[in-house]
Design a protein around this motif. Sequence first.
Motif, PDB file in Angstrom:
ATOM      1  N   SER A 168      -0.241   0.561  -5.547  1.00  0.00           N
ATOM      2  CA  SER A 168      -0.643   0.059  -4.226  1.00  0.00           C
ATOM      3  C   SER A 168      -0.358  -1.442  -4.138  1.00  0.00           C
ATOM      4  O   SER A 168      -0.201  -2.129  -5.145  1.00  0.00           O
ATOM      5  N   THR A 169      -0.307  -1.964  -2.908  1.00  0.00           N
ATOM      6  CA  THR A 169       0.125  -3.344  -2.676  1.00  0.00           C
ATOM      7  C   THR A 169      -1.062  -4.276  -2.454  1.00  0.00           C
ATOM      8  O   THR A 169      -2.018  -3.923  -1.756  1.00  0.00           O
ATOM      9  N   LEU A 170      -0.960  -5.461  -3.031  1.00  0.00           N
ATOM     10  CA  LEU A 170      -1.940  -6.504  -2.778  1.00  0.00           C
ATOM     11  C   LEU A 170      -1.755  -7.024  -1.351  1.00  0.00           C
ATOM     12  O   LEU A 170      -0.654  -7.409  -0.965  1.00  0.00           O
ATOM     13  N   THR A 171      -2.837  -7.032  -0.575  1.00  0.00           N
ATOM     14  CA  THR A 171      -2.787  -7.527   0.803  1.00  0.00           C
ATOM     15  C   THR A 171      -3.980  -8.438   1.072  1.00  0.00           C
ATOM     16  O   THR A 171      -4.951  -8.469   0.297  1.00  0.00           O
ATOM     17  N   LEU A 197      -9.615  -6.202  -7.428  1.00  0.00           N
ATOM     18  CA  LEU A 197      -9.607  -4.781  -7.764  1.00  0.00           C
ATOM     19  C   LEU A 197      -8.835  -4.027  -6.692  1.00  0.00           C
ATOM     20  O   LEU A 197      -9.024  -4.265  -5.499  1.00  0.00           O
ATOM     21  N   GLY A 198      -7.957  -3.112  -7.104  1.00  0.00           N
ATOM     22  CA  GLY A 198      -7.214  -2.295  -6.150  1.00  0.00           C
ATOM     23  C   GLY A 198      -8.132  -1.424  -5.322  1.00  0.00           C
ATOM     24  O   GLY A 198      -9.227  -1.038  -5.761  1.00  0.00           O
ATOM     25  N   ASP A 199      -7.682  -1.078  -4.098  1.00  0.00           N
ATOM     26  CA  ASP A 199      -8.522  -0.280  -3.205  1.00  0.00           C
ATOM     27  C   ASP A 199      -8.980   1.026  -3.845  1.00  0.00           C
ATOM     28  O   ASP A 199     -10.112   1.472  -3.637  1.00  0.00           O
ATOM     29  N   ASN A 200      -8.096   1.655  -4.635  1.00  0.00           N
ATOM     30  CA  ASN A 200      -8.456   2.926  -5.265  1.00  0.00           C
ATOM     31  C   ASN A 200      -9.421   2.747  -6.431  1.00  0.00           C
ATOM     32  O   ASN A 200      -9.917   3.742  -6.984  1.00  0.00           O
TER      33      ASN A 200
END
Length: 532
Positions: A108-111, A173-176
């Motif tokens: 997933s992408t950092l936003t 931390l990643g969304d997932n």
Amino acid sequence: MKKLAVFVIVSCLVLLTAACGSGETSKQQAGANTETLTLSWPLDLGPINPHLYAPNEMFAQAMVYDPLVSYGDNGEIQPALAKEWQVSEDGKSYTFTLREGVLYSDGSTLTAENVKRNVEAVIQNMDRHSWLEAVSIIEKVEVIDELTVKIDLKESYYPFLQELTLIRPLRMLGDNGFPASGSTAEEIAAPIGTGPWILTDYVNGSHAEFTQNDNYWGEKPKIEKVVIKFIPDSQTRIMALEKGEIDLIFGSGQLAPVEYQTLQQKGQYQSMISGPLSTRVLAINSTIAPTNEKEVRLALQHVMDRKTIVEHVLNGLEEEAQSLFSPGFPYSDIKVGLYKYNIEEAKQLLDHAGWKVVDGKPFRMKGDQALQVTIPYRSTDMVHKGLLEYLQSAWREIGIDVQLKAEESQLYTQKVRAGEFNLTFNDTWGVPYDPHMFIRTMIGENQLGYYVQKGTAISSQFTANIEKVIHTTVESERQELYEAILRGIHEEAMFIPISYRTNYLVANDRVKGLQFTPHQYEVPLSLYELKE
């Protein structure tokens, strides 16, 4: 901060011939995986939640997660996940532009939305982070566009960028990785970060395995895998190294000084000592008897024999501390003096305070009370254990009953947060924390430093000075306030500096590129290599 630079003393001792080692060890080393580095650690790593503290181990959090900005040489703030930033003229707004194409370990992408979610998750757990001004001072987080995020503060705060570099709690931390509840205050779904390593295997109480993060945006580690074995006992660690079951023992707390020197003198291993990283300090609780008495605190200062400790307990691996912070830290080069080792002065102070030598009694008495101090410590820290056992013996000779309490890490933390100690170790934190964060925690309830100052005669003014120093934008006023704070600490005998702390390591000859960084809570595994 030249003196803060890590000057490494390397003793790369030539590995003896195979005839000098056991056949078993030689076979194990010869058959070792050339892509995997194995090291010991005294504690389980915990869930590796980027937004929480113990039982999460800091070096593991640093392996998995990245900050917006990083702490470079001489305290310079450098880009990390944010490639650039702007600060408003009033010092209350920070606008960060993120790097493009940064991926989490799950792809997933950092936003900017993800950054906002992380920061707000930390803010929602404010009670746990009240000690950290960078969290409590945030007013709102705003997404400007996909790669731009703005953080507004309630008031200006000069160390804000510095505190964003910390290993915890403001890393991403990643969304997932967020649990279904959306709150990271109790748990995470998985340790998904943008850092150089991915947790690929974990067995509670046994080991953890980390593998290179193929999505890492920076320079990738030179080693494919790292296995960390949880070994709480130092002798068991040494045996594991000698048998070839581990390649590396890192950190001064994992080996007593005499154990380090014994391994060094064998001539079979690489050994290395860092330069000064922080200060070994005993904190004195001013809120409970008998250390609520200033004369008792002063007496304890005068019975600290630093020279003997450094030479015979620390085996010359550290230097005597001459101040609370080692030279080179900002606002710390202030001459406040040092209480000299003087047994007679200590005895006079105790006599004057009413703690008398009584015939037939092993310890000094005041009425029917014996002069007793309780010192808890983490049972896994071999250096602290050795220091305290020496002090217990030395202080009993002048009539002080020293009760040592070896505690499991979480229980130790609970006792300290509850103020259940007369003295305990409260080593300074090194870069990027000192001096402002070490000082800041002295006014946060349930923080160790709070108990150190709260019972002193200067507590109210001392607290006010700390509140002022972290908010003022006037450099000259900041310098004056730090001087007043450090003088107050000295005059009220709040802390006992012992030595300037170093790190050391021992490794077999498989490992190349051994080094330290100025950050004492990081293990720079990404910089190490293995011989083919």
